[in-house]
Design an enzyme around this catalytic site. Sequence first.
Site, PDB file in Angstrom:
ATOM      1  CG  ASP A 291       5.433   8.050   8.217  1.00 27.41           C
ATOM      2  OD1 ASP A 291       4.552   7.775   9.055  1.00 27.41           O
ATOM      3  OD2 ASP A 291       5.237   7.975   6.995  1.00 27.41           O
TER       4      ASP A 291
ATOM      5  CB  SER B 249       3.895   4.160   8.268  1.00 24.55           C
ATOM      6  OG  SER B 249       2.801   4.933   8.653  1.00 24.55           O
ATOM      7  CG  HIS B 250       1.186   2.430  11.162  1.00 20.98           C
ATOM      8  ND1 HIS B 250       1.201   2.830   9.845  1.00 20.98           N
ATOM      9  CD2 HIS B 250       0.660   1.197  11.188  1.00 20.98           C
ATOM     10  CE1 HIS B 250       0.693   1.872   9.097  1.00 20.98           C
ATOM     11  NE2 HIS B 250       0.351   0.859   9.891  1.00 20.98           N
TER      12      HIS B 250
ATOM     13  NE  ARG C 219       5.168   0.886   5.368  1.00 17.72           N
ATOM     14  CZ  ARG C 219       4.056   1.478   5.730  1.00 17.72           C
ATOM     15  NH1 ARG C 219       3.233   0.853   6.553  1.00 17.72           N
ATOM     16  NH2 ARG C 219       3.779   2.675   5.313  1.00 17.72           N
TER      17      ARG C 219
ATOM     18  CB  THR D  30      -6.840   1.295   0.982  1.00 20.73           C
ATOM     19  OG1 THR D  30      -8.178   1.074   1.433  1.00 20.73           O
ATOM     20  CG2 THR D  30      -5.930   1.481   2.173  1.00 20.73           C
TER      21      THR D  30
ATOM     22  CG  ASP E 279       2.008   9.358   7.077  1.00 20.25           C
ATOM     23  OD1 ASP E 279       1.967   8.810   8.191  1.00 20.25           O
ATOM     24  OD2 ASP E 279       2.185   8.724   6.010  1.00 20.25           O
ATOM     25  NE  ARG E 280      -1.296   5.331   9.533  1.00 23.26           N
ATOM     26  CZ  ARG E 280      -1.774   4.107   9.610  1.00 23.26           C
ATOM     27  NH1 ARG E 280      -2.254   3.661  10.748  1.00 23.26           N
ATOM     28  NH2 ARG E 280      -1.766   3.317   8.559  1.00 23.26           N
TER      29      ARG E 280
ATOM     30  CD  GLU F 202      -5.808   6.178   3.043  1.00 30.49           C
ATOM     31  OE1 GLU F 202      -6.161   5.114   2.537  1.00 30.49           O
ATOM     32  OE2 GLU F 202      -4.632   6.444   3.324  1.00 30.49           O
ATOM     33  CD  GLU F 203      -9.633   2.954   7.734  1.00 31.64           C
ATOM     34  OE1 GLU F 203      -9.617   2.798   8.969  1.00 31.64           O
ATOM     35  OE2 GLU F 203      -8.756   2.519   6.962  1.00 31.64           O
ATOM     36  CB  SER F 204      -5.823   4.166   8.197  1.00 31.69           C
ATOM     37  OG  SER F 204      -5.533   4.884   7.000  1.00 31.69           O
TER      38      SER F 204
ATOM     39  CE  LYS G 108      -1.230   8.074   6.094  1.00 27.73           C
ATOM     40  NZ  LYS G 108      -1.141   7.136   4.953  1.00 27.73           N
TER      41      LYS G 108
ATOM     42  CB  THR H 129      -0.907   0.020   1.252  1.00 23.89           C
ATOM     43  OG1 THR H 129      -1.552  -1.246   1.375  1.00 23.89           O
ATOM     44  CG2 THR H 129      -1.956   1.095   1.162  1.00 23.89           C
TER      45      THR H 129
ATOM     46  CG  ASP I 129       2.313   7.873  11.501  1.00 24.68           C
ATOM     47  OD1 ASP I 129       2.542   9.075  11.321  1.00 24.68           O
ATOM     48  OD2 ASP I 129       2.328   7.032  10.573  1.00 24.68           O
TER      49      ASP I 129
ATOM     50  NE  ARG J 231      -5.506  -2.395   7.404  1.00 26.07           N
ATOM     51  CZ  ARG J 231      -4.602  -2.422   8.399  1.00 26.07           C
ATOM     52  NH1 ARG J 231      -4.998  -2.682   9.639  1.00 26.07           N
ATOM     53  NH2 ARG J 231      -3.324  -2.183   8.168  1.00 26.07           N
TER      54      ARG J 231
ATOM     55  CE  LYS K 174       5.865   7.328   1.334  1.00 25.32           C
ATOM     56  NZ  LYS K 174       4.462   7.693   1.354  1.00 25.32           N
TER      57      LYS K 174
HETATM   58  C1  G1P Z   1      -2.788   1.137   5.876  1.00 25.99           C
HETATM   59  C2  G1P Z   1      -4.071   1.930   5.901  1.00 25.99           C
HETATM   60  C3  G1P Z   1      -4.130   2.845   4.693  1.00 25.99           C
HETATM   61  C4  G1P Z   1      -2.889   3.726   4.655  1.00 25.99           C
HETATM   62  C5  G1P Z   1      -1.641   2.878   4.728  1.00 25.99           C
HETATM   63  C6  G1P Z   1      -0.383   3.726   4.846  1.00 25.99           C
HETATM   64  O1  G1P Z   1      -2.742   0.331   4.722  1.00 25.99           O
HETATM   65  O2  G1P Z   1      -5.190   1.087   5.938  1.00 25.99           O
HETATM   66  O3  G1P Z   1      -5.302   3.611   4.767  1.00 25.99           O
HETATM   67  O4  G1P Z   1      -2.870   4.493   3.488  1.00 25.99           O
HETATM   68  O5  G1P Z   1      -1.694   2.019   5.858  1.00 25.99           O
HETATM   69  O6  G1P Z   1      -0.396   4.525   5.997  1.00 25.99           O
HETATM   70  P1  G1P Z   1      -3.129  -1.246   4.747  1.00 25.99           P
HETATM   71  O7  G1P Z   1      -2.271  -1.866   5.800  1.00 25.99           O
HETATM   72  O8  G1P Z   1      -4.574  -1.300   5.135  1.00 25.99           O
HETATM   73  O9  G1P Z   1      -2.871  -1.726   3.364  1.00 25.99           O
HETATM   74 ZN    ZN Z   2       2.701   6.985   8.538  1.00 22.43          ZN
END
Ligand code: G1P
Ligand code: ZN
Length: 549
Positions: free
Chosen positions: A280, A113-114, A22, A345, A282-283, A364-366, A377, A18, A278, A502, A126
């Site tokens: 990096d 990221s997280h 990683r 997504t 962005d969240r 995004e909901e995340s 983001k 996504t 988070d 999910r 990336k």
């Molecule tokens: C997850 C989140 C998605 C976000 C991505 C990167 O991806 O659901 O909204 O853009 O992290 O932060 P997923 O693990 O669901 O593919």
């Molecule tokens: Zn992130």
Amino acid sequence: MTSRQVSTQPFDDQKPGTSGLRKKVTVFEQPHYLENFVQSIFDSLQGFAGQTLVVGGDGRYHNDRAIQTILRMAAANGFGRVLVGQRGILSTPAASCVIRKNHAYGGIILSASHNPGGPDGDFGIKYNIANGGPAPEKITDAIFANTTSITRYLTLDTPDVPLDAPGTTKVGAMAVEVIDPVADYAQLQQSLFDFPAIRALLSGGRFRFCFDAMHAVTGPYAREIFERQLGAPAGTVINGDPLPDFGGGHPDPNPTYAEQLMATMFADDAPDFGAASDGDGDRNMIVGRHFIVTPSDSLAVLAANATLAPGYAGGISGVARSMPTSAAADRVAQALGIACYETPTGWKFFGNLLDAGKVTLCGEESAGTGSNHVREKDGVWAVLFWLNILARRGQSVEQIVREHWARFGRNFYSRHDYEGVDSAAANGLIADLRAALPGLPGRVLTTTSGATMTIASADDFAYTDPVDQSVSRAQGIRIGFADGARIVFRLSGTGTEGATLRVYLERFEADPARHGVETQQALAGLIEIADQLAGIRARTGRTQPTVIT
Ligand code: G1P
Ligand code: ZN
């Protein structure tokens, strides 16, 4: 200095997910692993000789070594200049900002990221294009194709570049400029928000704010912007020192992992406003006093109140949200008479819409929210937007959200994650749901309380980009019910261990008298039906989700 060609062989697991590639740190530590991917990025690009590349990361374990590798390879491949954040640090939105501001050819962002960091944690890489946003699928597909056939990479035999202080060094013929990671980013935020009004709010002594940087990249950004520039008292930013392993924590700003912030915001003497970001940066997570704002609602509230921020005073052109994100923003868009787009997504799908001016805000909901100011983001941006709204409206977070629901209705929403599930079981669950789709519409399901729900629609989400007409298929199983409720099933594309299932649950409630119901209770029937449809318990052996957001 001439570049050195190193022979290598493909790895078979370098398909970007996504958001980039990683893997566990130990995977990236294998000889040639990072080099193969970086060379595959360069080999999928054209015309970058002499151009500028931006490089930075979230400071997690392995960031420093990976950056030195990338600098040598960028020089060997012919880039003219690299802008790199001091000590190798750039938050993801700051990297996007720097790429745009300097008209760079592109950028490489090192982050998972997280996901947790440290020697046993995760690492990631990336590529972002010239608009500052994540490379679209066309490019990530080309990178992946290159990883499957790579035979050599180019590097130089040069010493490590000192990254501790701003300044310029040469690596071969390429200039490496070490830049302040915060300055450009902070300046951009000043141009968007009412800093005097926020300063009056934060330094007035009455309003209390707590920002949890989770020992991740936003610490220096938050201290500079909230404490130094906006006058919030010292200590407003907690866990503000970035650590390579994030202090052993899980830098994901949600009610499960942002424990300290949750305890603070639900204490008797809780501050008025809490937020977290988070790994990096962005969240974002937005919390009022004893009150959590879901990311889907946050996007809707920002859209409805956008004109209170100077950068958006002229109105917003449109809104985009990822498909599993709740339709709360759609209701605002409808009321404002602007377009609302539903994308797969991942932030890469917003880039074209933003570039074309079709949308101003995305979410995004995340816990991801952003706008056309960058192409990622942006966590601190979302917090500033909320502070701007709070300063201008003079109400509490809870009052603002409750008034929003009263006006637009409430989309009860939750995501249930089943992490580290057996991959075969998870793939089987999705495959069987996909196979069952044609027979689902019209089916009536009954919950243990005797309620019935009728399936009105069922499909596997496919998206045609309205700008370049590219098509992305198999983006999530959507089940829609006659009353407008829906369930979405998809597998994570960012995990590094087994599979993460999910399950996204949403139900609309127009009646304000019923807006006070607890979310999981409001969705209880739908939660049962999700299990009936997908056999989650039976297939995964799990009786409870790992994380509920
Ligand atoms: C997850 C989140 C998605 C976000 C991505 C990167 O991806 O659901 O909204 O853009 O992290 O932060 P997923 O693990 O669901 O593919
Ligand atoms: Zn992130």
